[in-house]
Design an enzyme around this catalytic site. Sequence first.
Site, PDB file in Angstrom:
ATOM      1  N   GLY A  35      18.706   3.260  16.566  1.00  0.00           N
ATOM      2  CA  GLY A  35      18.471   1.889  16.125  1.00  0.00           C
ATOM      3  C   GLY A  35      17.616   1.014  17.014  1.00  0.00           C
ATOM      4  O   GLY A  35      17.242  -0.090  16.606  1.00  0.00           O
ATOM      5  N   ARG A  48      13.258   6.121  15.292  1.00  0.00           N
ATOM      6  CA  ARG A  48      12.049   5.298  15.231  1.00  0.00           C
ATOM      7  C   ARG A  48      11.356   5.168  16.583  1.00  0.00           C
ATOM      8  O   ARG A  48      10.142   5.267  16.667  1.00  0.00           O
ATOM      9  CB  ARG A  48      12.432   3.907  14.720  1.00  0.00           C
ATOM     10  CG  ARG A  48      11.248   3.029  14.424  1.00  0.00           C
ATOM     11  CD  ARG A  48      11.686   1.597  14.143  1.00  0.00           C
ATOM     12  NE  ARG A  48      12.755   1.483  13.198  1.00  0.00           N
ATOM     13  CZ  ARG A  48      12.603   1.272  11.887  1.00  0.00           C
ATOM     14  NH1 ARG A  48      11.398   1.159  11.387  1.00  0.00           N
ATOM     15  NH2 ARG A  48      13.654   1.170  11.100  1.00  0.00           N
ATOM     16  N   ARG A  80       6.701   1.570   3.624  1.00  0.00           N
ATOM     17  CA  ARG A  80       7.439   0.537   4.374  1.00  0.00           C
ATOM     18  C   ARG A  80       7.028  -0.901   4.036  1.00  0.00           C
ATOM     19  O   ARG A  80       7.895  -1.750   3.868  1.00  0.00           O
ATOM     20  CB  ARG A  80       7.337   0.795   5.882  1.00  0.00           C
ATOM     21  CG  ARG A  80       7.882   2.182   6.291  1.00  0.00           C
ATOM     22  CD  ARG A  80       8.111   2.323   7.788  1.00  0.00           C
ATOM     23  NE  ARG A  80       9.203   1.482   8.209  1.00  0.00           N
ATOM     24  CZ  ARG A  80       9.056   0.302   8.770  1.00  0.00           C
ATOM     25  NH1 ARG A  80       7.859  -0.160   9.046  1.00  0.00           N
ATOM     26  NH2 ARG A  80      10.109  -0.421   9.088  1.00  0.00           N
ATOM     27  N   TYR A 123      10.231  -2.805   2.650  1.00  0.00           N
ATOM     28  CA  TYR A 123      10.944  -3.659   3.618  1.00  0.00           C
ATOM     29  C   TYR A 123      10.103  -4.864   4.044  1.00  0.00           C
ATOM     30  O   TYR A 123      10.419  -5.482   5.077  1.00  0.00           O
ATOM     31  CB  TYR A 123      11.283  -2.875   4.895  1.00  0.00           C
ATOM     32  CG  TYR A 123      11.875  -1.517   4.684  1.00  0.00           C
ATOM     33  CD1 TYR A 123      13.185  -1.363   4.240  1.00  0.00           C
ATOM     34  CD2 TYR A 123      11.130  -0.379   4.951  1.00  0.00           C
ATOM     35  CE1 TYR A 123      13.726  -0.109   4.069  1.00  0.00           C
ATOM     36  CE2 TYR A 123      11.668   0.884   4.780  1.00  0.00           C
ATOM     37  CZ  TYR A 123      12.964   1.016   4.336  1.00  0.00           C
ATOM     38  OH  TYR A 123      13.490   2.259   4.178  1.00  0.00           O
ATOM     39  N   CYS A 147      -1.270   1.219  -9.364  1.00  0.00           N
ATOM     40  CA  CYS A 147      -1.206   0.075 -10.294  1.00  0.00           C
ATOM     41  C   CYS A 147       0.102  -0.688 -10.180  1.00  0.00           C
ATOM     42  O   CYS A 147       0.914  -0.697 -11.109  1.00  0.00           O
ATOM     43  CB  CYS A 147      -1.373   0.569 -11.720  1.00  0.00           C
ATOM     44  SG  CYS A 147      -2.865   1.505 -11.909  1.00  0.00           S
ATOM     45  N   GLU A 148       0.350  -1.258  -9.032  1.00  0.00           N
ATOM     46  CA  GLU A 148       1.507  -2.116  -8.832  1.00  0.00           C
ATOM     47  C   GLU A 148       1.095  -3.164  -7.816  1.00  0.00           C
ATOM     48  O   GLU A 148       0.479  -2.821  -6.805  1.00  0.00           O
ATOM     49  CB  GLU A 148       2.688  -1.339  -8.209  1.00  0.00           C
ATOM     50  CG  GLU A 148       3.269  -0.306  -9.103  1.00  0.00           C
ATOM     51  CD  GLU A 148       4.656   0.141  -8.648  1.00  0.00           C
ATOM     52  OE1 GLU A 148       5.356  -0.642  -7.987  1.00  0.00           O
ATOM     53  OE2 GLU A 148       5.000   1.284  -8.954  1.00  0.00           O
ATOM     54  N   TYR A 207       9.381   7.149   9.563  1.00  0.00           N
ATOM     55  CA  TYR A 207       9.633   6.711   8.182  1.00  0.00           C
ATOM     56  C   TYR A 207       8.314   6.501   7.432  1.00  0.00           C
ATOM     57  O   TYR A 207       8.200   5.615   6.596  1.00  0.00           O
ATOM     58  CB  TYR A 207      10.517   5.446   8.171  1.00  0.00           C
ATOM     59  CG  TYR A 207      11.778   5.635   8.981  1.00  0.00           C
ATOM     60  CD1 TYR A 207      12.754   6.532   8.561  1.00  0.00           C
ATOM     61  CD2 TYR A 207      11.987   4.959  10.186  1.00  0.00           C
ATOM     62  CE1 TYR A 207      13.905   6.742   9.317  1.00  0.00           C
ATOM     63  CE2 TYR A 207      13.133   5.159  10.946  1.00  0.00           C
ATOM     64  CZ  TYR A 207      14.082   6.057  10.502  1.00  0.00           C
ATOM     65  OH  TYR A 207      15.212   6.274  11.244  1.00  0.00           O
TER      66      TYR A 207
HETATM   67  N1  LLP Z   1      21.629   7.596  13.235  1.00  0.00           N
HETATM   68  C1  LLP Z   1      21.991   7.258  11.984  1.00  0.00           C
HETATM   69  C2  LLP Z   1      23.347   7.571  11.528  1.00  0.00           C
HETATM   70  C3  LLP Z   1      21.082   6.611  11.132  1.00  0.00           C
HETATM   71  O1  LLP Z   1      21.460   6.261   9.905  1.00  0.00           O
HETATM   72  C4  LLP Z   1      19.786   6.313  11.594  1.00  0.00           C
HETATM   73  C5  LLP Z   1      18.810   5.648  10.736  1.00  0.00           C
HETATM   74  C6  LLP Z   1      19.438   6.697  12.904  1.00  0.00           C
HETATM   75  C7  LLP Z   1      20.394   7.328  13.694  1.00  0.00           C
HETATM   76  C8  LLP Z   1      18.091   6.442  13.493  1.00  0.00           C
HETATM   77  O2  LLP Z   1      17.798   5.093  13.595  1.00  0.00           O
HETATM   78  P1  LLP Z   1      16.448   4.645  14.322  1.00  0.00           P
HETATM   79  O3  LLP Z   1      16.581   4.975  15.789  1.00  0.00           O
HETATM   80  O4  LLP Z   1      15.332   5.387  13.695  1.00  0.00           O
HETATM   81  O5  LLP Z   1      16.384   3.192  14.073  1.00  0.00           O
HETATM   82  N2  LLP Z   1      13.500   3.839   6.403  1.00  0.00           N
HETATM   83  C9  LLP Z   1      13.822   2.697   7.230  1.00  0.00           C
HETATM   84  C10 LLP Z   1      14.789   3.053   8.359  1.00  0.00           C
HETATM   85  C11 LLP Z   1      16.063   3.686   7.895  1.00  0.00           C
HETATM   86  C12 LLP Z   1      16.994   4.038   9.017  1.00  0.00           C
HETATM   87  C13 LLP Z   1      18.141   4.832   8.530  1.00  0.00           C
HETATM   88  N3  LLP Z   1      19.036   5.295   9.528  1.00  0.00           N
HETATM   89  C14 LLP Z   1      12.530   2.086   7.747  1.00  0.00           C
HETATM   90  O6  LLP Z   1      11.451   2.572   7.422  1.00  0.00           O
HETATM   91  O7  LLP Z   1      12.563   1.073   8.456  1.00  0.00           O
END
Ligand code: LLP
Length: 421
Positions: free
Chosen positions: A239, A278, A314, A318, A346-347, A375
């Site tokens: 996160g 990420r 994205r 978002y 086309c959106e 992502y």
């Molecule tokens: N662990 C779990 C249980 C998760 O659900 C996630 C992300 C992570 C780790 C990794 O989180 P990170 O370090 O990448 O923030 N598609 C969205 C992001 C979805 C994240 C889902 N879970 C975007 O493009 O912002």
Amino acid sequence: MDHFLYRDGSLYAEDVPLAEIAAAVGTPFYVYSTATLLRHFRLFDEALEGTEHLVCYAMKAASNQAILKTLAQAGAGMDVVSEGEYLRAKAAGVPGDRIVFSGVGKTAAEIRTALSGGVRQFNIESEPEMQVVSAIASELGVTAPITIRVNPDVDAKTHAKIATGKSENKFGIPIARASEVYALAASLPGLEVIGIDVHIGSQLTELAPFELAYRKVAELTEQLRSEGHSIRRLDLGGGLGIPYARSNEAPPLPVEYGALIKRTVGHLGCEIEIEPGRLIAGNAGLMVSKVIYVKSGEGRDFLILDGAMNDLIRPAMYEAYHDIVPVIETAPGAEQQPYDIVGPVCESGDTFAKQRNMPKLTAGDLVAFRSAGAYGAVMSSEYNTRPLIPEVLVHEDQFAVIRPRPTFDEMINRDTIPAWL
Ligand code: LLP
């Protein structure tokens, strides 16, 4: 810091000019830098130095096997959320005992595959899921190591679609019910309760929500231990956010995050796992696209690119901001103008940026979307029968296509026509 820099007026990935990759593979494409992936992994690894730990890359962020192999060879474990990801990690050579299985609804088939192939732990999300893991482990005659994901009811202060730690979210069990659920786990056959799991959301740009959550986890560790459970591993999730707009964002660094972990849970003597996705992959990848047309509209000019929302969703999904820069550097002080930067789908949602100041561009120019490594490719689709765009990995002065662009025949021939037609 990443390894996408201008040299002699042209944007490079490490020692390879992006224009050279574009000439070889066509546009649009994703490109990743090995040095940046490794640097980001090592920042986390070093931030936890002195504590027994494993950095489990959340491979949902970018799951190409070449990326997994790069990270696994440097010592990363993997956090997977599906059977497909589990098998992909195995195919990339990651041993089962370095694979953590997360995810809100693991099916019996997924659990069976992971128990048969080896798994470091399941992060259990509900009592019914725990019962299924127990039953399958008993049937296979093995013991499933588990943690239970607790929902600490903390506001991660991030986009609503990627916040997971509030009580209204579908994730984990309410922390207030932990005693009861851990007691159930201890009573079930085939399970070995080894720890606690928490993950409160993605793209967190402050440490305070982590601190709140981790303090709650520390308290819970002591409580569960006093109730007779052996809590020896804490999975603290992923996160940590990245700067998307480089000019004005400076989220906390992994070293600060590591210090926070040591401060909040370090005294417990637990092995620490984290699941960053990420921060490892995001700024290690770009999407490169070409201007097809410059169109003058009512009071605004559109840059129409060959990349679209199906390639990088994205912004549409978002309202995400991505820096978009020309591959051929413009002279300092060169004239700029605002553009709406769009794809050809086309959106109206197929808009990457509105009224973004850019140097003047013309058809055929290349642009690079920064921070697109996480992502990006993994969330792309073939909407509008547009082929999935290739992925390229750079290592110093070498580059390799790590997923080719499918041909139209390959895409079209995947459909099968029923006998009655
Ligand atoms: N662990 C779990 C249980 C998760 O659900 C996630 C992300 C992570 C780790 C990794 O989180 P990170 O370090 O990448 O923030 N598609 C969205 C992001 C979805 C994240 C889902 N879970 C975007 O493009 O912002």
